[in-house]
Design a protein around this motif. Sequence first.
Motif, short mmCIF file in Angstrom:
data_model
loop_
_atom_site.label_atom_id
_atom_site.label_comp_id
_atom_site.label_asym_id
_atom_site.label_seq_id
_atom_site.Cartn_x
_atom_site.Cartn_y
_atom_site.Cartn_z
N HIS A 125 54.78 34.40 58.55
CA HIS A 125 54.36 33.24 59.34
C HIS A 125 54.41 31.95 58.54
O HIS A 125 53.94 30.91 59.01
N SER A 126 54.98 31.97 57.32
CA SER A 126 55.04 30.73 56.55
C SER A 126 56.29 30.69 55.69
O SER A 126 56.85 31.72 55.31
N ARG A 127 56.69 29.48 55.34
CA ARG A 127 57.86 29.28 54.48
C ARG A 127 57.59 29.80 53.07
O ARG A 127 58.51 30.26 52.38
N ALA A 128 56.33 29.72 52.62
CA ALA A 128 56.01 30.23 51.30
C ALA A 128 56.31 31.73 51.19
O ALA A 128 56.78 32.20 50.15
N GLN A 129 56.05 32.46 52.26
CA GLN A 129 56.35 33.90 52.24
C GLN A 129 57.86 34.14 52.17
O GLN A 129 58.32 35.06 51.49
N ILE A 130 58.64 33.31 52.87
CA ILE A 130 60.10 33.42 52.77
C ILE A 130 60.54 33.17 51.34
O ILE A 130 61.36 33.90 50.78
N ALA A 131 59.98 32.12 50.73
CA ALA A 131 60.35 31.77 49.36
C ALA A 131 60.02 32.91 48.40
O ALA A 131 60.85 33.29 47.55
N ALA A 132 58.82 33.47 48.54
CA ALA A 132 58.43 34.57 47.67
C ALA A 132 59.34 35.78 47.86
O ALA A 132 59.74 36.45 46.90
N TRP A 133 59.68 36.06 49.12
CA TRP A 133 60.56 37.20 49.42
C TRP A 133 61.94 36.98 48.80
O TRP A 133 62.50 37.90 48.19
N ALA A 134 62.49 35.79 48.92
CA ALA A 134 63.83 35.52 48.40
C ALA A 134 63.87 35.65 46.88
O ALA A 134 64.81 36.20 46.31
N VAL A 135 62.80 35.16 46.21
CA VAL A 135 62.75 35.25 44.76
C VAL A 135 62.55 36.68 44.30
O VAL A 135 63.26 37.19 43.43
N GLU A 136 61.57 37.36 44.92
CA GLU A 136 61.24 38.72 44.50
C GLU A 136 62.41 39.68 44.70
O GLU A 136 62.62 40.59 43.91
N HIS A 137 63.19 39.44 45.76
CA HIS A 137 64.26 40.38 46.07
C HIS A 137 65.63 39.91 45.60
O HIS A 137 66.66 40.42 46.04
N GLY A 138 65.62 38.92 44.71
CA GLY A 138 66.82 38.60 43.97
C GLY A 138 67.95 37.97 44.75
O GLY A 138 69.12 38.16 44.39
N LEU A 139 67.67 37.21 45.80
CA LEU A 139 68.75 36.51 46.49
C LEU A 139 69.37 35.50 45.53
O LEU A 139 68.64 34.71 44.91
N PRO A 140 70.67 35.51 45.38
CA PRO A 140 71.33 34.63 44.41
C PRO A 140 70.98 33.16 44.65
O PRO A 140 71.09 32.66 45.76
N GLY A 141 70.53 32.49 43.59
CA GLY A 141 70.22 31.07 43.67
C GLY A 141 68.83 30.76 44.14
O GLY A 141 68.46 29.60 44.28
N ALA A 142 68.01 31.79 44.41
CA ALA A 142 66.67 31.54 44.94
C ALA A 142 65.74 30.95 43.89
O ALA A 142 64.73 30.35 44.23
N VAL A 162 69.94 30.32 54.16
CA VAL A 162 68.81 29.47 54.51
C VAL A 162 67.56 29.91 53.74
O VAL A 162 66.79 29.07 53.25
N ALA A 163 67.35 31.22 53.60
CA ALA A 163 66.18 31.72 52.87
C ALA A 163 66.20 31.23 51.42
O ALA A 163 65.16 30.87 50.86
N VAL A 164 67.38 31.20 50.81
CA VAL A 164 67.51 30.70 49.43
C VAL A 164 67.12 29.23 49.37
O VAL A 164 66.38 28.80 48.46
N LEU A 165 67.56 28.43 50.33
CA LEU A 165 67.24 27.01 50.32
C LEU A 165 65.76 26.76 50.59
O LEU A 165 65.17 25.83 50.04
N VAL A 166 65.14 27.61 51.43
CA VAL A 166 63.69 27.52 51.62
C VAL A 166 62.99 27.80 50.30
O VAL A 166 62.03 27.12 49.92
N ALA A 167 63.47 28.81 49.55
CA ALA A 167 62.87 29.15 48.26
C ALA A 167 62.99 28.01 47.27
O ALA A 167 62.15 27.85 46.37
#
Length: 501
Positions: free
Chosen positions: A481-498, A443-448
């Motif tokens: 507290h926001s989806r943007a933070q989830i997106a940034a976290w997923a990208v920065e930490h290398g979740l596949p497909g983010a 889900v975090a990847v799809l949010v990203a």
Amino acid sequence: MGWVSNLDHFWEEPSFARFLRRLASFSRLILFDKRGTGLSDRVVEHPTIEERMDDVRAVMDAVGSSRAALLGISEGAAMCILFAATYPERTSAVVIVEGYARRAWAPDYPWGVTADEQRRLLEEIEHGWGGVVGLEARAPALSADAEFRRWWAAYLRAAASPSAALAITRMNYEIDVRSALSSIRVPTIVLHRTEDRAIRVGCGRHLGETILGARYVELPGADHLPFVGDQNQILDEVELFLTGARPAPAHDRVLATVLNVEIVNAAESAARLGDQRWREIVDGFAAAARAEVARFRGRVASLGEGSCLATFDGPARGIRCASALLASVERLGVAARAGLHSGECEIAGGNVGGIAVHIASRVMDEADANDILVSSTVRDLVAGSGIAFEDRGPHPVRGIAREWRLLAVPHPAHHLAAPARDTASTAATDSESARLTRREREVAVLVALGLTNRQIAERLVLSGGTAERHVANILSKLGYHSRAQIAAWAVEHGLPGARAD
């Protein structure tokens, strides 16, 4: 927050987030979605006011609050009134904003909603839920703003199902707590805008006249939503009432790096691509801007249709963010340009101003497609960072007496790399990722990638409620507290497909 709500989406609208942050600056702010709405459990029958009072006490007990000031907005005012009259020992004060004691019209209550008005609202909900239901009356100042309209429609969809919205609206029409007004014995303030189109000002005047010792403040404006329009007028009165002092003018001057980014030839692209494709690009740009700015520890000051203004406490992070954002925009099939300048900015009420903002905008005006231009001040401040520059010579800056030497950042270059993380932060990242389940990481990847909860549900073959809960769990586990933070976290930490390829 009145009618229906979703805590997750509060923070997605900058004016709403600013309103809440201001409240939290002088209070301990406790928020929750009422039963059957937002992130709270869905129910077969929606709670009565009495049951909602039980929920308030349960929330207060859960967070260790023995006594609290209640803020009731719109229909939330009725519950606060009844709670204060019933549990004065747990109520330190009552703040009512754009509220009412009775919803329906009556001969002795001519400010209420007529049966015809109620019928039209129910029809609008039944046939238009998923769109901008009720926005004209609740936020006329922003009713034509495309970004706000999209947020409002998404907010309503995340807050309640169509049947829940209908049930709550019907129940609200039956509200009448006038008999409890004379029983309130705690300090009370009533605030109402004179031209409120959703709740007539007579409802506020009635509360102010009937509650013993209440302070009534009537403010100019037509917006029902308190965070739309001049929110500081409301917040100043609330702060004065609760703390005894008005806030000092907050005009902080800070040194910051200002980044201005825009899609090149936006009007031509919109005409060439058509409304639907252009809207997809604008939405993708906004999601990428929020994610990249958060990733590089900046702050979005404003988002337009294909433009972004952001500030950073370090120029190197601003340059790296510009590079990453231009790369993201390129994958959308359009080109962007960026300009950066470092200087003293004025921060007032969450807004950014000052000559540095003007210069950054003028620097961007000199950039071509896919260019990142910076002022010589930025170049001087990143000495030793390893970022390379190409001298573009002196340029006149409109509105400024002197010329500025501008430099280009080669694109692409090694500055696209993410901010370095030490061993401790890497270990923390691994620990954070481990706290998420496999499904939550998906889900975090799809949010990203910018998908909405509904799109995530369709992609993973889930119900909409399940997708919402996964996003809420991710926010809770990561402390965001926001989806943007989830997106940034997923990208920065290398979740596949983010990252979109």
